[in-house]
Design a protein around this motif. Structure first.
Motif, short mmCIF file in Angstrom:
data_model
loop_
_atom_site.label_atom_id
_atom_site.label_comp_id
_atom_site.label_asym_id
_atom_site.label_seq_id
_atom_site.Cartn_x
_atom_site.Cartn_y
_atom_site.Cartn_z
N ALA A 1 -0.17 -14.27 2.71
CA ALA A 1 -0.02 -13.39 1.55
C ALA A 1 0.11 -11.94 2.00
N LEU A 2 0.90 -11.16 1.25
CA LEU A 2 1.08 -9.74 1.57
C LEU A 2 -0.11 -8.96 1.02
N VAL A 3 -0.78 -8.23 1.89
CA VAL A 3 -1.97 -7.46 1.49
C VAL A 3 -1.96 -6.11 2.20
N SER A 4 -2.86 -5.21 1.78
CA SER A 4 -2.99 -3.95 2.50
C SER A 4 -3.86 -4.20 3.75
N MET A 5 -4.03 -3.17 4.56
CA MET A 5 -4.84 -3.35 5.78
C MET A 5 -6.33 -3.17 5.51
#
Ligand code: G3H
Ligand code: ZN
Length: 283
Positions: free
Chosen positions: A1-5
């Motif tokens: 999944a695309l997430v922030s750091m």
């Protein structure tokens, strides 16, 4: 999944490992790094420099390639798309608007006051969209965005002041690391690293990960480094594979025949780094 750091790095710092940022240049690079991350069950940060973004057709194209591969490869591990060494508020905004989940604003070559002001502007825009922000103080040696510079160590008190004034998510204090291969052994400022980690209480970022000995990697992680950037090592591995293939074969013209081995070489390199950084099996 695309997430922030953000959550990735808080977890890494708390559990004593580092997440690798691996820079991408094209489709094969992106495939190799995502495959490595999924096989290793490791969180991963895809670094995109402004130059690489331009090369790949623009930030929107980068995001669509990454999203496409996440879907096709059924990637389940956390993935961040991160602007590497963003040079201005406008470039960071462009990346965020295109769907990047993280940005670095590198205003380290400006005065401290200007660095704070620019970084603050980026954080306000980014956090409103759940995008994480990395900032830099001091100067990484070697070539940084085409500018060849000397090494300048970050000042711990400035680091504390920058973090307090801007609410960034992670900080890259330059402490003797170099972009590209090292001439001899790196001389990292571990005392400053420890001081900055204590003063800021933030995950720290180590740029210039190529060529840093494992003992220095481990020490950096133990002193609060939670993100390590690697670019050159993958470039060397990929180019070596292509060169070996073409040196031995003057007839082939199907590019997949030499880009495939380059992709394998990147994947192998990234898997090695994930194990070295301790991020394997942490997703
Ligand atoms: O921002 C990218 C990194 O700092 C890469 O450094 O090319 O020396 O691995 P490197
Ligand atoms: Zn860097």
């Amino acid at each position: 999944a695309l997430v922030s750091m953000k959550d990735m790095l808080i977890k890494a710092k708390a559990e004593g490992y580092a997440v690798g940022q691996f820079n991408i240049n094209n489709l094969e690079w992106t495939q190799a790094i995502l495959q490595a991350a999924e096989e290793e069950k490791s969180p991963v940060i895809l670094g995109v420099s402004e130059g690489a973004g331009k090369y790949m057709g623009g930030f929107i194209t980068v995001v669509k390639i990454v999203e496409g591969l996440i879907e096709s490869y059924k990637i389940t591990v956390p993935v961040a798309i991160h602007l590497d060494h963003g040079s201005s508020f406008d470039k960071c905004k462009e990346a965020i608007d295109a769907g990047f989940t993280s940005v670095m604003i590198d205003a380290s070559h400006h005065s401290f006051e200007e660095n704070v002001a620019i970084t603050k502007e980026v954080v306000e825009y980014a956090h409103a969209k759940n995008v994480s922000v990395e900032a830099e103080l001091g100067t990484v040696g070697g070539e940084e965005d085409g500018v060849i510079g000397g090494i300048m160590y970050a000042n711990p008190q400035e680091c504390k002041a920058l973090v307090e004034a801007t609410a960034i998510d992670c900080l890259a204090p330059a402490l003797g690391s170099v972009h590209g291969p090292y001439k001899g052994e790196p001389n990292l400022g571990f005392a400053e690293m420890e001081e900055i980690s204590t003063l800021t209480d933030l995950p720290l970022v180590l740029h210039g990960g190529t060529g840093i000995p494992t003992k220095d990697i481990q020490r950096s992680i133990s002193l609060g480094t939670a993100k390590i950037n690697v670019n050159t090592e993958n470039q060397i591995a990929a180019t070596k594979a292509i060169r070996e293939f073409l040196d031995n074969d003057k007839k082939t013209y199907d590019p997949r025949k030499f880009l495939g081995p380059a992709r394998e070489a990147i994947k192998t390199t990234v898997i090695g780094k994930m194990r070295e950084f301790g991020s394997s099996q942490k997703a």
